[in-house]
Design a protein around this motif. Structure first.
Motif, mmCIF file in Angstrom:
data_model
loop_
_atom_site.group_PDB
_atom_site.id
_atom_site.type_symbol
_atom_site.label_atom_id
_atom_site.label_comp_id
_atom_site.label_asym_id
_atom_site.label_seq_id
_atom_site.Cartn_x
_atom_site.Cartn_y
_atom_site.Cartn_z
ATOM 1 N N SER A 264 17.645 -4.244 -3.415
ATOM 2 C CA SER A 264 17.678 -2.688 -2.745
ATOM 3 C C SER A 264 16.785 -2.289 -1.614
ATOM 4 O O SER A 264 16.532 -1.211 -1.212
ATOM 5 C CB SER A 264 17.491 -1.567 -4.070
ATOM 6 O OG SER A 264 18.587 -1.829 -4.874
ATOM 7 N N LYS A 265 16.222 -3.587 -1.249
ATOM 8 C CA LYS A 265 15.401 -3.333 -0.121
ATOM 9 C C LYS A 265 14.118 -2.541 -0.302
ATOM 10 O O LYS A 265 14.133 -1.697 0.428
ATOM 11 C CB LYS A 265 15.959 -3.192 1.240
ATOM 12 C CG LYS A 265 17.260 -4.232 1.405
ATOM 13 C CD LYS A 265 17.992 -3.838 2.892
ATOM 14 C CE LYS A 265 18.730 -5.236 3.297
ATOM 15 N NZ LYS A 265 19.684 -5.452 2.286
ATOM 16 N N LEU A 266 13.580 -2.651 -1.542
ATOM 17 C CA LEU A 266 12.401 -1.868 -1.753
ATOM 18 C C LEU A 266 11.088 -2.526 -1.912
ATOM 19 O O LEU A 266 11.124 -3.839 -1.476
ATOM 20 C CB LEU A 266 12.454 -1.599 -3.314
ATOM 21 C CG LEU A 266 13.689 -0.300 -3.933
ATOM 22 C CD1 LEU A 266 13.853 -0.296 -5.051
ATOM 23 C CD2 LEU A 266 13.676 0.584 -3.068
ATOM 24 N N ASP A 267 10.008 -1.992 -1.869
ATOM 25 C CA ASP A 267 8.657 -2.564 -1.627
ATOM 26 C C ASP A 267 7.668 -2.284 -2.977
ATOM 27 O O ASP A 267 6.659 -2.094 -2.651
ATOM 28 C CB ASP A 267 7.955 -2.352 -0.432
ATOM 29 C CG ASP A 267 7.750 -1.027 -0.238
ATOM 30 O OD1 ASP A 267 8.221 -0.085 -0.952
ATOM 31 O OD2 ASP A 267 7.047 -0.601 0.936
ATOM 32 N N LEU A 268 8.521 -2.260 -4.238
ATOM 33 C CA LEU A 268 7.525 -1.907 -5.275
ATOM 34 C C LEU A 268 6.601 -3.103 -5.540
ATOM 35 O O LEU A 268 6.902 -4.187 -5.472
ATOM 36 C CB LEU A 268 8.670 -1.734 -6.474
ATOM 37 C CG LEU A 268 9.563 -0.202 -6.139
ATOM 38 C CD1 LEU A 268 10.497 -0.133 -7.259
ATOM 39 C CD2 LEU A 268 8.648 0.978 -5.856
ATOM 40 N N THR A 269 5.611 -2.809 -6.247
ATOM 41 C CA THR A 269 4.559 -3.530 -6.706
ATOM 42 C C THR A 269 5.592 -4.389 -7.969
ATOM 43 O O THR A 269 5.777 -3.843 -8.826
ATOM 44 C CB THR A 269 3.328 -3.112 -7.355
ATOM 45 O OG1 THR A 269 2.659 -2.139 -6.245
ATOM 46 C CG2 THR A 269 2.474 -4.012 -7.944
ATOM 47 N N GLU A 270 5.295 -5.737 -8.058
ATOM 48 C CA GLU A 270 6.265 -6.402 -8.982
ATOM 49 C C GLU A 270 5.353 -6.405 -10.309
ATOM 50 O O GLU A 270 4.684 -7.671 -10.573
ATOM 51 C CB GLU A 270 6.494 -7.846 -8.429
ATOM 52 C CG GLU A 270 7.610 -7.686 -7.100
ATOM 53 C CD GLU A 270 8.038 -8.893 -6.774
ATOM 54 O OE1 GLU A 270 7.889 -9.902 -7.180
ATOM 55 O OE2 GLU A 270 9.070 -8.801 -5.910
ATOM 56 N N ALA A 271 5.781 -5.674 -11.079
ATOM 57 C CA ALA A 271 4.878 -5.557 -12.367
ATOM 58 C C ALA A 271 5.636 -4.570 -13.244
ATOM 59 O O ALA A 271 6.627 -3.892 -12.704
ATOM 60 C CB ALA A 271 3.428 -4.815 -12.303
ATOM 61 N N PRO A 272 5.427 -4.544 -14.665
ATOM 62 C CA PRO A 272 6.059 -3.478 -15.366
ATOM 63 C C PRO A 272 5.929 -2.123 -14.831
ATOM 64 O O PRO A 272 4.933 -1.930 -14.521
ATOM 65 C CB PRO A 272 5.265 -3.678 -16.746
ATOM 66 C CG PRO A 272 4.785 -4.868 -16.825
ATOM 67 C CD PRO A 272 4.305 -5.297 -15.337
ATOM 68 N N THR A 273 7.199 -1.485 -14.792
ATOM 69 C CA THR A 273 7.214 -0.260 -13.914
ATOM 70 C C THR A 273 8.008 0.738 -14.665
ATOM 71 O O THR A 273 9.258 0.585 -15.167
ATOM 72 C CB THR A 273 7.822 -0.487 -12.535
ATOM 73 O OG1 THR A 273 7.178 -1.426 -11.834
ATOM 74 C CG2 THR A 273 8.055 0.808 -11.739
ATOM 75 N N LEU A 274 7.587 2.067 -14.643
ATOM 76 C CA LEU A 274 8.242 3.049 -15.412
ATOM 77 C C LEU A 274 8.660 3.852 -13.880
ATOM 78 O O LEU A 274 8.142 4.427 -13.133
ATOM 79 C CB LEU A 274 7.239 3.999 -15.966
ATOM 80 C CG LEU A 274 6.947 3.729 -17.391
ATOM 81 C CD1 LEU A 274 6.133 4.709 -18.226
ATOM 82 C CD2 LEU A 274 8.443 3.505 -18.253
ATOM 83 N N PHE A 275 10.319 4.141 -14.281
ATOM 84 C CA PHE A 275 10.806 5.322 -13.366
ATOM 85 C C PHE A 275 10.792 6.773 -14.107
ATOM 86 O O PHE A 275 11.004 6.391 -15.207
ATOM 87 C CB PHE A 275 12.119 4.656 -13.128
ATOM 88 C CG PHE A 275 12.350 3.718 -11.944
ATOM 89 C CD1 PHE A 275 13.362 3.615 -10.984
ATOM 90 C CD2 PHE A 275 11.383 2.574 -12.206
ATOM 91 C CE1 PHE A 275 13.430 2.879 -9.715
ATOM 92 C CE2 PHE A 275 11.588 1.589 -11.183
ATOM 93 C CZ PHE A 275 12.638 1.580 -10.002
ATOM 94 N N PHE A 276 10.430 7.504 -13.460
ATOM 95 C CA PHE A 276 10.305 8.669 -14.121
ATOM 96 C C PHE A 276 11.016 9.909 -13.427
ATOM 97 O O PHE A 276 11.066 9.863 -12.082
ATOM 98 C CB PHE A 276 8.882 9.136 -14.705
ATOM 99 C CG PHE A 276 7.886 9.248 -13.452
ATOM 100 C CD1 PHE A 276 7.695 10.273 -12.611
ATOM 101 C CD2 PHE A 276 7.186 8.048 -13.440
ATOM 102 C CE1 PHE A 276 6.958 10.343 -11.741
ATOM 103 C CE2 PHE A 276 6.220 8.190 -12.248
ATOM 104 C CZ PHE A 276 5.963 9.550 -11.526
ATOM 105 N N GLU A 277 11.287 10.968 -14.047
ATOM 106 C CA GLU A 277 11.943 12.106 -13.280
ATOM 107 C C GLU A 277 11.443 13.460 -14.354
ATOM 108 O O GLU A 277 11.821 13.318 -15.474
ATOM 109 C CB GLU A 277 13.295 12.153 -13.173
ATOM 110 C CG GLU A 277 14.039 13.282 -12.573
ATOM 111 C CD GLU A 277 15.415 13.055 -12.215
ATOM 112 O OE1 GLU A 277 15.783 12.221 -11.083
ATOM 113 O OE2 GLU A 277 16.211 13.595 -12.782
#
Length: 460
Positions: A264-277
């Motif tokens: 998806s051409k993102l630059d997120l830190t590669e670690a366990p990640t929560l997406f929230f809303e």
């Protein structure tokens, strides 16, 4: 038996004309496509226009003892639309009308072929939406059949909580209606809840009355990374315990974030990640997000990013919904398969870590994502379905994940359903209650023509 099939298909061909298809290409299009389970083709495909034609198909097939497999959009992942005994695939794509929208009552009445995206397009001008979001653009009928949910389930629940009434056709062609438009009822057995999640094994659904919800005034969405799965799950537990009105809460492990970054051409830190809303009235959202931010800090979260811009939020959730395809792209030469389990959130971290250990020990590539606000997680694995060793390892992995979930008071599937792949596991989870399920099946479908080979184990 073969004569019965030929006679039945002859009657249906005469009845449906051009809406009767028996080409191999069409039959292959109507079997499982997003799983490593073997494709099992029906003998033909029919496209009914209305409830009367559905009833006619079932009366004919019941008379000849020929199986019927209801087909929506074909997005299920547990072999629900396979035809292990051949028979008739009944495609509901021509029953795709939105029959009624009643904004005052917060309901819509739809035919089973309507997809969730199309329904929401029609609702846009009303200020309402249908929030159940399994990711794929599934048909509403299919979502009812599998008791689908998805990323919004932590706030809005599953299809079980969002279906008020149904029109269905039983195996013998009898048309029944269940439920009402009222918000509650204590009249008789709850047949609506019985049929939601029955995976086409009890009846064919021809009309659905669903609940609608207001589109939130303000949305804040974002991501936060954590040093470990345990830390991320602790943040989830704290959020739930505080009673925050979170809209979505998704966990992606390091491997999945890496795959999403590339796909998806993102630059997120590669670690366990929560997406929230968080969604609702602006002041309430800001107040709740402030508390959530403090909980994230307490759990050791880093790289916390939040946005209220619609384009950025859309990009973020598209990346989450593309997680399956991102994982498949990260495993070239492999066929992607996803399984799910749901556990009490107190056991979430240990269950996810155990699944990660299983992947490593078995030498299978895979990623993990989860609707962790309600304890549901998915394991996406890559295998060569023609390699018996890899297939055996995949079976072992699925069994271990399910057995552990059941052991801690959870379920072998939170939203995918039993289908073909988890029938024996259902017996492990439900024990003698499967006898009751079999009795209901026998009562409603004594000739076992409704989507055979699904849900109940072979011994039933």
């Amino acid at each position: 038996m073969q004569q019965n099939y030929e006679a039945c298909l002859g009657v249906l061909k005469q009845q449906f004309g051009e809406r009767f298809e028996a080409s191999e290409a069409m039959r292959r299009h109507h079997v499982n496509s997003t799983t490593w389970l073997e494709a099992q083709l029906p003998d033909c495909v029919v496209f009914p226009h209305d409830t009367g034609e559905v009833a006619s198909v079932l009366k004919t097939c019941n008379a000849y003892g020929v199986p019927v497999i209801p087909f929506g959009a074909g997005t299920s992942v547990e072999g629900h639309v396979n035809a292990p005994r051949g028979g008739v695939s009944m495609d509901f794509s021509k029953m795709a009308n939105i029959l009624e929208i009643v904004p005052e009552d917060l309901i819509a009445v739809v035919q089973p072929g309507v997809t969730r995206k199309r329904l929401n397009e029609e609702l846009r001008a009303t200020g309402l939406h249908f929030p159940i979001d399994p990711g794929a653009d599934a048909s509403i009928g299919g979502m009812v059949s599998t008791r689908a949910s998805g990323t919004n389930a932590v706030r809005y629940g599953t299809m079980a909580e969002n279906v008020l009434a149904l029109e269905c056709v039983l195996a013998n062609g009898e048309i029944i209606r269940t439920g009402t438009r009222a918000k509650k009822s204590s009249a008789g057995y709850d047949l609506t809840r019985l049929l939601v999640g029955s995976e086409g094994t009890l009846a064919a659904i021809t009309e659905i009355t669903v609940k609608l919800h207001g589109i939130p005034e303000h949305i804040v969405a974002g991501v936060a990374t954590f040093p470990s799965i345990e830390a991320a799950c602790n943040a989830v537990i704290s959020c739930v315990q505080c009673g925050l009105n979170v809209g979505r809460l998704e966990l992606l492990d390091t491997a999945q974030i890496s795959a999403c970054n590339r796909y998806s051409k993102l630059d997120l830190t590669e670690a366990p990640t929560l997406f929230f809303e968080f969604a609702g009235m602006e002041d309430a959202v800001k107040a709740e997000f402030k508390v959530f931010r403090e909980l994230l800090d307490d759990a050791g979260a880093k790289d916390i990013k939040a946005a209220s811009n619609a384009d950025e939020i859309g990009r973020l959730w598209k990346a989450r919904h593309d997680a399956y395809w991102a994982a498949v792209a990260a495993m070239p030469g492999k066929s992607g398969h996803t399984t799910d389990a749901c556990v009490p959130i107190s056991h979430l971290a240990e269950s996810i870590k155990a699944a990660q250990n299983d992947l490593a020990e078995l030498g299978l590539p895979g990623t993990i994502v989860g609707h962790v606000g309600d304890g549901n997680f998915h394991v996406l694995i890559g295998i060569d379905p023609l390699d018996p060793d890899e297939t055996a390892k995949a079976h072992k992995l699925l069994e271990q994940i399910s057995e552990r979930a059941i052991k801690v008071g959870g379920t072998c599937t939170g939203e995918h359903g039993i289908g073909q792949g988890k029938r024996e596991t259902l017996l492990l989870q439900s024990g003698n209650a499967v006898n009751v399920m079999a009795a209901i099946k026998q009562s409603l479908d004594p000739k076992a023509i409704m989507n055979p080979g699904k849900v109940l184990p072979d011994s039933f």
